[in-house]
Design an enzyme around this catalytic site. Structure first.
Site, PDB file in Angstrom:
ATOM      1  N   LYS A 193      -2.293  -1.602   7.756  1.00  0.00           N
ATOM      2  CA  LYS A 193      -3.616  -0.906   8.494  1.00  0.00           C
ATOM      3  C   LYS A 193      -3.528  -1.575  10.021  1.00  0.00           C
ATOM      4  O   LYS A 193      -3.079  -2.426  10.341  1.00  0.00           O
ATOM      5  CB  LYS A 193      -4.838  -1.418   7.882  1.00  0.00           C
ATOM      6  CG  LYS A 193      -4.884  -0.770   6.558  1.00  0.00           C
ATOM      7  CD  LYS A 193      -6.378  -1.300   6.026  1.00  0.00           C
ATOM      8  CE  LYS A 193      -6.627  -0.703   4.555  1.00  0.00           C
ATOM      9  NZ  LYS A 193      -7.933  -0.915   4.246  1.00  0.00           N
ATOM     10  N   TYR A 251     -10.348  -9.832  -7.472  1.00  0.00           N
ATOM     11  CA  TYR A 251      -9.424  -9.979  -8.568  1.00  0.00           C
ATOM     12  C   TYR A 251      -9.726 -10.931  -9.403  1.00  0.00           C
ATOM     13  O   TYR A 251      -9.336 -10.856 -10.509  1.00  0.00           O
ATOM     14  CB  TYR A 251      -7.894  -9.930  -7.883  1.00  0.00           C
ATOM     15  CG  TYR A 251      -7.529  -8.700  -7.201  1.00  0.00           C
ATOM     16  CD1 TYR A 251      -7.337  -7.693  -7.798  1.00  0.00           C
ATOM     17  CD2 TYR A 251      -7.611  -8.577  -5.685  1.00  0.00           C
ATOM     18  CE1 TYR A 251      -6.964  -6.244  -7.177  1.00  0.00           C
ATOM     19  CE2 TYR A 251      -7.192  -7.506  -5.071  1.00  0.00           C
ATOM     20  CZ  TYR A 251      -7.055  -6.304  -5.828  1.00  0.00           C
ATOM     21  OH  TYR A 251      -6.675  -5.082  -5.173  1.00  0.00           O
ATOM     22  N   ARG A 284       0.959  -1.143  -0.084  1.00  0.00           N
ATOM     23  CA  ARG A 284      -0.177   0.133  -0.151  1.00  0.00           C
ATOM     24  C   ARG A 284       0.685   1.083   0.083  1.00  0.00           C
ATOM     25  O   ARG A 284       2.122   1.402   0.337  1.00  0.00           O
ATOM     26  CB  ARG A 284      -1.008  -0.010   1.066  1.00  0.00           C
ATOM     27  CG  ARG A 284      -1.840  -1.083   1.454  1.00  0.00           C
ATOM     28  CD  ARG A 284      -2.674  -1.267   2.553  1.00  0.00           C
ATOM     29  NE  ARG A 284      -3.788  -2.149   2.699  1.00  0.00           N
ATOM     30  CZ  ARG A 284      -3.438  -3.236   3.417  1.00  0.00           C
ATOM     31  NH1 ARG A 284      -2.317  -3.494   3.960  1.00  0.00           N
ATOM     32  NH2 ARG A 284      -4.408  -4.137   3.477  1.00  0.00           N
ATOM     33  N   HIS A 286      -4.551  -8.903   3.140  1.00  0.00           N
ATOM     34  CA  HIS A 286      -5.957  -8.970   3.219  1.00  0.00           C
ATOM     35  C   HIS A 286      -6.315  -9.781   4.668  1.00  0.00           C
ATOM     36  O   HIS A 286      -5.825 -10.882   4.630  1.00  0.00           O
ATOM     37  CB  HIS A 286      -6.914  -9.107   2.019  1.00  0.00           C
ATOM     38  CG  HIS A 286      -6.920  -8.307   1.104  1.00  0.00           C
ATOM     39  ND1 HIS A 286      -7.064  -8.755  -0.381  1.00  0.00           N
ATOM     40  CD2 HIS A 286      -6.593  -7.016   0.976  1.00  0.00           C
ATOM     41  CE1 HIS A 286      -7.011  -7.490  -0.928  1.00  0.00           C
ATOM     42  NE2 HIS A 286      -6.700  -6.626  -0.372  1.00  0.00           N
ATOM     43  N   ARG A 331      -1.079  -1.446  -6.791  1.00  0.00           N
ATOM     44  CA  ARG A 331      -1.432  -2.708  -6.189  1.00  0.00           C
ATOM     45  C   ARG A 331      -2.334  -3.732  -6.881  1.00  0.00           C
ATOM     46  O   ARG A 331      -2.199  -4.891  -6.716  1.00  0.00           O
ATOM     47  CB  ARG A 331      -1.927  -2.275  -4.877  1.00  0.00           C
ATOM     48  CG  ARG A 331      -2.309  -3.226  -3.751  1.00  0.00           C
ATOM     49  CD  ARG A 331      -2.599  -2.420  -2.438  1.00  0.00           C
ATOM     50  NE  ARG A 331      -3.527  -3.431  -1.482  1.00  0.00           N
ATOM     51  CZ  ARG A 331      -3.177  -4.022  -0.561  1.00  0.00           C
ATOM     52  NH1 ARG A 331      -1.835  -4.292  -0.788  1.00  0.00           N
ATOM     53  NH2 ARG A 331      -3.808  -4.515   0.353  1.00  0.00           N
ATOM     54  N   HIS A 353      -2.585   2.755  -5.738  1.00  0.00           N
ATOM     55  CA  HIS A 353      -3.302   1.570  -5.547  1.00  0.00           C
ATOM     56  C   HIS A 353      -3.910   0.844  -6.953  1.00  0.00           C
ATOM     57  O   HIS A 353      -3.843  -0.304  -6.989  1.00  0.00           O
ATOM     58  CB  HIS A 353      -4.927   2.366  -5.064  1.00  0.00           C
ATOM     59  CG  HIS A 353      -5.413   1.096  -4.144  1.00  0.00           C
ATOM     60  ND1 HIS A 353      -4.841   0.724  -2.693  1.00  0.00           N
ATOM     61  CD2 HIS A 353      -6.371   0.304  -4.171  1.00  0.00           C
ATOM     62  CE1 HIS A 353      -5.388  -0.063  -2.356  1.00  0.00           C
ATOM     63  NE2 HIS A 353      -6.510  -0.332  -3.107  1.00  0.00           N
TER      64      HIS A 353
END
Length: 294
Positions: A171, A275, A147, A266, A243, A240
């Site tokens: 995150k 995806y 990220r 994730h 990514r 992004h």
């Protein structure tokens, strides 16, 4: 039952805008035309939920987006509520119906051949340290899927050359390890050699701006946008997107969904599954372009 009575109700009692009134009117007229063409004996009083459901399916088959179908269904619902309240119908056939779910937009990604052209062509990059730094930023995003915040927060000490891995903080301050290959190793080594020669090195940040401080999110984003603009016409040219490009390239070349999930950081594989839709859409385009009877 007259559609005009309902539209006047919207205008004068509900104070709705003329734009809304016209939109509702068109939706109701289209639905009325649909069920009368389906069966000339049908009327607003005899329409049932199956007819409305068939109408929605016909709109989807025609290519209308879920949001459009839901807006039209909303007009029909409002009309039946109006008619039921005034005793014009005995029941509301739209009451239990649910509109189609709105699809999340598929993630945009840069094609592999476009990324190869950008990375491999020396003429794409500015001369000097700024060009080398920009190329390292692009490659790091594309080969790790990290990220923007993770790249900006990366320190020189987070690179483990012996184990060929990077430690990034994602995150909620969760850390994860991302492996890297020979090409990225060579890129990082070359960049760090040049970085060490810069007179201004005021922080341990991996990416320093021209004043010797950690690059900001805005500065990194500007670099990505500048260089992606050279190879893609995508409206969105952000970190992004790189990514997304990483994840799509991994899946297109045989990586398992669970592996990609871990690399992206994730928490749930459900987040990564979008995806697979991207790669399937790409597969459909290949089929349509290649098959003689497609």
């Amino acid at each position: 039952m007259k559609i005009e009575d309902f539209l006047n109700y919207l205008r004068y009692e509900r104070n709705r805008s003329e734009l809304t009134v016209c939109s509702y009117g068109r939706s109701l007229e289209e639905f009325e035309s649909y069920f009368k063409n389906k069966d000339s004996q049908l009327s607003w009083e005899s329409v049932d939920s199956d007819v409305i459901r068939d109408w929605m399916e016909s709109l989807m088959d025609k290519g209308d987006m879920a949001s459009t179908v839901n807006n039209r269904l909303s007009a029909v619902r409002s009309f039946f509520r109006f008619a039921l309240a005034r005793g014009m119908v005995e029941r509301d056939p739209s009451y239990a119906l649910r509109g189609p779910k709105k699809q999340k937009p598929l993630p945009q990604f840069v094609r592999e051949d476009e990324m190869d052209r950008l990375i491999d062509d020396p003429e794409m990059w500015d001369d000097g340290f700024s060009g080398l730094r920009a190329r390292t930023i692009i490659i790091l995003f594309y080969e790790t899927g990290m990220r923007l915040a993770e790249l900006v927060g990366l320190d020189v000490g987070d690179v483990d050359f012996a184990a060929h891995q990077l430690k990034v903080t994602g995150k909620r301050n969760k850390q994860r390890i991302i492996p890297f290959g020979k090409e990225l190793e060579e890129t990082i080594v070359g960049y760090l050699q040049q970085r060490s020669e810069q007179s201004l090195r005021l922080e341990d940040a991996f990416f320093l701006n021209d004043k010797g401080h950690r690059m900001t999110r805005e500065q990194v984003s500007a670099v990505v946008k500048k260089y992606l603009s050279k190879v893609t016409t995508l409206k969105k040219r952000s970190p992004h997107v790189l990514r997304h490009s990483f994840a799509t390239a991994m899946l297109n070349n045989g990586a398992g969904l669970e592996s990609v999930r871990k690399l992206l950081g994730h928490e749930s594989v459900a987040t990564t599954e979008i995806y697979t839709h991207t790669t399937f859409e790409q597969l459909k385009r290949v089929y349509e372009n290649a098959h003689p009877r497609a």
